[in-house]
Scaffold this motif. Structure first.
Motif, PDB file in Angstrom:
ATOM      1  N   TYR A   1       0.849  -1.183   0.000  1.00 38.51           N
ATOM      2  CA  TYR A   1       0.000   0.000   0.000  1.00 38.51           C
ATOM      3  C   TYR A   1       0.886   1.235   0.000  1.00 38.51           C
ATOM      4  CZ  TYR A   1      -3.336  -3.435   1.813  1.00 38.51           C
ATOM      5  OH  TYR A   1      -4.106  -4.525   1.995  1.00 38.51           O
ATOM      6  N   LEU A   2       0.589   2.185  -0.869  1.00 36.27           N
ATOM      7  CA  LEU A   2       1.386   3.409  -0.926  1.00 36.27           C
ATOM      8  C   LEU A   2       0.473   4.588  -1.238  1.00 36.27           C
ATOM      9  CD1 LEU A   2       4.179   4.767  -0.852  1.00 36.27           C
ATOM     10  CD2 LEU A   2       4.426   4.168  -3.276  1.00 36.27           C
ATOM     11  N   ASP A   3       0.497   5.577  -0.357  1.00 32.49           N
ATOM     12  CA  ASP A   3      -0.334   6.771  -0.530  1.00 32.49           C
ATOM     13  C   ASP A   3       0.567   7.998  -0.590  1.00 32.49           C
ATOM     14  OD1 ASP A   3      -2.116   8.907  -0.436  1.00 32.49           O
ATOM     15  OD2 ASP A   3      -3.413   7.948   1.053  1.00 32.49           O
ATOM     16  N   LEU A   4       0.665   8.583  -1.768  1.00 29.50           N
ATOM     17  CA  LEU A   4       1.450   9.799  -1.999  1.00 29.50           C
ATOM     18  C   LEU A   4       0.551  10.895  -2.573  1.00 29.50           C
ATOM     19  CD1 LEU A   4       4.639   8.093  -3.438  1.00 29.50           C
ATOM     20  CD2 LEU A   4       4.397   9.135  -1.191  1.00 29.50           C
ATOM     21  N   THR A   5      -0.652  10.986  -2.030  1.00 23.06           N
ATOM     22  CA  THR A   5      -1.618  11.981  -2.464  1.00 23.06           C
ATOM     23  C   THR A   5      -1.145  13.383  -2.101  1.00 23.06           C
ATOM     24  OG1 THR A   5      -3.394  10.386  -2.123  1.00 23.06           O
ATOM     25  CG2 THR A   5      -4.032  12.700  -2.232  1.00 23.06           C
ATOM     26  N   SER A   6      -1.395  14.319  -2.997  1.00 26.16           N
ATOM     27  CA  SER A   6      -1.146  15.748  -2.771  1.00 26.16           C
ATOM     28  C   SER A   6       0.311  16.062  -2.453  1.00 26.16           C
ATOM     29  CB  SER A   6      -2.061  16.283  -1.660  1.00 26.16           C
ATOM     30  OG  SER A   6      -3.406  16.164  -2.041  1.00 26.16           O
TER      31      SER A   6
ATOM     32  N   ARG B   1      -0.698  -3.335  -4.174  1.00 25.28           N
ATOM     33  CA  ARG B   1      -2.111  -3.610  -4.407  1.00 25.28           C
ATOM     34  C   ARG B   1      -2.912  -2.315  -4.440  1.00 25.28           C
ATOM     35  NH1 ARG B   1      -4.291  -7.183  -0.015  1.00 25.28           N
ATOM     36  NH2 ARG B   1      -6.153  -7.041  -1.283  1.00 25.28           N
ATOM     37  N   MET B   2      -2.393  -1.295  -3.771  1.00 24.79           N
ATOM     38  CA  MET B   2      -3.079  -0.009  -3.731  1.00 24.79           C
ATOM     39  C   MET B   2      -2.064   1.109  -3.900  1.00 24.79           C
ATOM     40  SD  MET B   2      -5.534   1.598  -0.839  1.00 24.79           S
ATOM     41  CE  MET B   2      -4.474   2.730  -0.017  1.00 24.79           C
TER      42      MET B   2
END
Length: 181
Positions: free
Chosen positions: A34-39, A55-56
């Motif tokens: 899972y990796l979130d690099l939003t904004s 996967r995300m």
């Protein structure tokens, strides 16, 4: 929230304006799921091409035009690309496990290539230049998919209600696990 081993430097409680230079080292984190690099301030996605367990991936609200590095992410199920100036969507059409795709405000005009993505369950397309005729064809081609074309918020209408996203929230410590009855 605090994360193990000071991982919060890559979360909302840490540095949220990461640049291409900042994220380049993530290329060596090949066990990421899972990796979130939003904004952030990302323009180059090449660092993800060898993150084959992802996967995300959330890279909404950046400055990404080239998404070719995504074509190797065959395990990807959940992808947020909203508010990026994407020039070619072909790299995602071969991602057969991709079930959730958010391409709100990406400048998409031709949605015909999405018609072959029969595995999609949720597709967010708001604020793109899509004709009613093309949208009708897409709805017919993807009868099992919830397609949202109304509204302005890329995360509206239960976008983050997806089970995979909730699993990410729990595993990353953003929310407590659901209590069992």
């Amino acid at each position: 929230k605090l994360f193990p081993d000071d991982a919060a430097t890559f979360t909302k409680t840490g540095n949220t304006k990461l640049t291409d230079e900042d994220v380049a080292g993530l290329a060596y984190c090949t066990d990421l799921v899972y990796l979130d690099l939003t904004s952030c301030k990302i323009t180059d996605l090449s660092f993800v091409k060898n993150l084959l367990k992802l996967r995300m991936l959330n890279v909404g609200n950046n400055k990404i035009a080239d998404i070719s590095a995504l074509s190797s992410l065959v395990e990807l199920e959940f992808l947020e690309l909203y508010t990026n100036p994407i020039t070619d969507y072909a790299p995602i059409t071969g991602l057969t496990k991709l079930t959730h795709l958010n391409i709100v405000r990406t400048g998409m005009t031709d949605i015909t290539l999405l018609s072959g993505m029969k595995q999609l369950k949720m597709l967010w397309l708001m604020n793109n230049r899509i004709t009613k005729e093309d949208l009708a064809k897409l709805v017919e081609a993807l009868p099992e998919c919830t397609i949202n074309t109304r509204g302005t918020n890329p995360l509206s209408a239960d976008w983050h209600a997806a089970e995979l996203y909730h699993t990410f929230e729990i595993l990353s410590g953003l929310v407590a696990p659901d209590p069992t009855p």
